[in-house]
Design a protein around this motif. Structure first.
Motif, PDB file in Angstrom:
ATOM      1  N   GLY A  15      13.207 -34.980  15.669  1.00 53.59           N
ATOM      2  CA  GLY A  15      13.567 -35.843  16.808  1.00 53.59           C
ATOM      3  C   GLY A  15      15.033 -35.126  16.910  1.00 53.59           C
ATOM      4  O   GLY A  15      16.167 -35.990  17.442  1.00 53.59           O
ATOM      5  N   ILE A  16      15.112 -34.344  15.888  1.00 51.39           N
ATOM      6  CA  ILE A  16      16.768 -33.883  15.344  1.00 51.39           C
ATOM      7  C   ILE A  16      17.336 -32.641  17.037  1.00 51.39           C
ATOM      8  O   ILE A  16      15.777 -32.186  17.198  1.00 51.39           O
ATOM      9  CB  ILE A  16      16.756 -33.221  14.230  1.00 51.39           C
ATOM     10  CG1 ILE A  16      16.767 -34.436  12.969  1.00 51.39           C
ATOM     11  CG2 ILE A  16      18.263 -32.023  14.492  1.00 51.39           C
ATOM     12  CD1 ILE A  16      16.194 -33.853  12.253  1.00 51.39           C
ATOM     13  N   VAL A  17      18.364 -32.562  17.023  1.00 46.86           N
ATOM     14  CA  VAL A  17      18.453 -31.837  18.145  1.00 46.86           C
ATOM     15  C   VAL A  17      18.992 -30.789  17.579  1.00 46.86           C
ATOM     16  O   VAL A  17      19.999 -30.624  16.957  1.00 46.86           O
ATOM     17  CB  VAL A  17      19.873 -32.761  18.906  1.00 46.86           C
ATOM     18  CG1 VAL A  17      20.339 -31.201  20.103  1.00 46.86           C
ATOM     19  CG2 VAL A  17      19.576 -34.233  19.544  1.00 46.86           C
ATOM     20  N   TYR A  18      18.892 -29.298  17.887  1.00 45.55           N
ATOM     21  CA  TYR A  18      18.222 -28.029  17.593  1.00 45.55           C
ATOM     22  C   TYR A  18      19.009 -27.045  18.592  1.00 45.55           C
ATOM     23  O   TYR A  18      18.922 -26.842  19.717  1.00 45.55           O
ATOM     24  CB  TYR A  18      16.736 -27.716  17.654  1.00 45.55           C
ATOM     25  CG  TYR A  18      16.715 -25.957  17.120  1.00 45.55           C
ATOM     26  CD1 TYR A  18      16.177 -25.661  15.903  1.00 45.55           C
ATOM     27  CD2 TYR A  18      17.162 -24.744  17.623  1.00 45.55           C
ATOM     28  CE1 TYR A  18      16.326 -24.669  15.480  1.00 45.55           C
ATOM     29  CE2 TYR A  18      16.877 -23.905  17.991  1.00 45.55           C
ATOM     30  CZ  TYR A  18      16.228 -22.933  16.389  1.00 45.55           C
ATOM     31  OH  TYR A  18      16.486 -22.311  16.216  1.00 45.55           O
ATOM     32  N   VAL A  19      20.088 -26.739  17.701  1.00 47.19           N
ATOM     33  CA  VAL A  19      21.311 -25.690  19.136  1.00 47.19           C
ATOM     34  C   VAL A  19      21.620 -24.257  18.294  1.00 47.19           C
ATOM     35  O   VAL A  19      22.200 -24.122  17.099  1.00 47.19           O
ATOM     36  CB  VAL A  19      23.437 -27.072  18.356  1.00 47.19           C
ATOM     37  CG1 VAL A  19      23.836 -26.198  19.628  1.00 47.19           C
ATOM     38  CG2 VAL A  19      22.767 -28.555  19.113  1.00 47.19           C
ATOM     39  N   PRO A  20      20.759 -23.749  19.783  1.00 48.97           N
ATOM     40  CA  PRO A  20      20.706 -22.334  18.582  1.00 48.97           C
ATOM     41  C   PRO A  20      22.020 -21.600  19.015  1.00 48.97           C
ATOM     42  O   PRO A  20      22.556 -21.434  20.062  1.00 48.97           O
ATOM     43  CB  PRO A  20      19.642 -21.962  19.445  1.00 48.97           C
ATOM     44  CG  PRO A  20      19.318 -22.262  20.255  1.00 48.97           C
ATOM     45  CD  PRO A  20      19.890 -23.735  20.523  1.00 48.97           C
ATOM     46  N   LEU A  21      22.738 -20.464  18.052  1.00 55.43           N
ATOM     47  CA  LEU A  21      23.661 -20.092  18.595  1.00 55.43           C
ATOM     48  C   LEU A  21      23.041 -18.224  18.195  1.00 55.43           C
ATOM     49  O   LEU A  21      22.713 -17.780  17.258  1.00 55.43           O
ATOM     50  CB  LEU A  21      24.801 -20.333  17.669  1.00 55.43           C
ATOM     51  CG  LEU A  21      25.482 -22.178  17.737  1.00 55.43           C
ATOM     52  CD1 LEU A  21      26.715 -22.116  17.065  1.00 55.43           C
ATOM     53  CD2 LEU A  21      26.105 -22.438  19.074  1.00 55.43           C
ATOM     54  N   ASN A  22      23.957 -17.034  19.073  1.00 58.82           N
ATOM     55  CA  ASN A  22      24.140 -15.892  18.608  1.00 58.82           C
ATOM     56  C   ASN A  22      24.467 -15.630  17.448  1.00 58.82           C
ATOM     57  O   ASN A  22      25.546 -16.399  17.011  1.00 58.82           O
ATOM     58  CB  ASN A  22      24.692 -15.635  19.743  1.00 58.82           C
ATOM     59  CG  ASN A  22      24.576 -13.761  19.977  1.00 58.82           C
ATOM     60  OD1 ASN A  22      24.474 -13.185  19.143  1.00 58.82           O
ATOM     61  ND2 ASN A  22      23.768 -13.682  21.439  1.00 58.82           N
ATOM     62  N   THR A  23      23.153 -14.612  16.600  1.00 57.09           N
ATOM     63  CA  THR A  23      24.076 -14.363  15.263  1.00 57.09           C
ATOM     64  C   THR A  23      25.746 -13.630  14.574  1.00 57.09           C
ATOM     65  O   THR A  23      25.836 -13.058  14.747  1.00 57.09           O
ATOM     66  CB  THR A  23      22.376 -13.468  14.237  1.00 57.09           C
ATOM     67  OG1 THR A  23      22.461 -12.313  15.407  1.00 57.09           O
ATOM     68  CG2 THR A  23      21.407 -14.682  14.568  1.00 57.09           C
TER      69      THR A  23
END
Length: 130
Positions: free
Chosen positions: A80-88
């Motif tokens: 239930g942890i919020v995953y925030v993907p960012l561009n490398t």
């Protein structure tokens, strides 16, 4: 947290009877089965919980595409942890905006950049970095 009533539980139901089937195939890397990805995501979920992260906490992730990245995403879904993907390709300045805005407890990034980002992570209050 139980995974029966979240997105991970729905996904797990779709592949639980096919744990030996290919899940992730990439050039130059050994294929990973659904069972292997499931097991890796369970280990990552255990790590997140051992760090004290809880449902609703945010994790900023700036890594390349890989089986490990998929497993980490699934670990976030499990817990239930919020995953925030960012561009490398984001620069330190761009990353600063996202860290201030998202207020994550954890930053997961490329080991080659962690020393460069240490001051930024401290200034933005990120508790942990992997």
């Amino acid at each position: 947290m139980t995974t029966d009533h979240n997105l991970y539980g729905v996904l797990r139901t779709a592949f639980e009877h096919r744990l030996d089937s290919p899940f992730h195939c990439a050039p130059g890397a050994p294929p990973r089965t659904s069972g292997e990805i499931d097991e890796l995501s369970a280990r990552y979920a255990g790590l997140l919980v051992s760090l004290g992260l809880e449902t609703g906490d945010r994790v900023v992730v700036q890594v390349g595409k890989s089986a490990a990245a998929v497993a980490f995403y699934l670990a976030c879904l499990r817990t239930g942890i919020v995953y925030v993907p960012l561009n490398t390709a984001y620069t330190t300045g761009e990353l600063e905006h996202f860290l201030e805005d998202a207020q994550p407890r954890l930053f997961v990034g490329m080991p080659s950049r962690l020393a460069e980002l240490e001051d930024l992570l401290h200034r933005t209050g990120v508790e942990f970095a992997l």
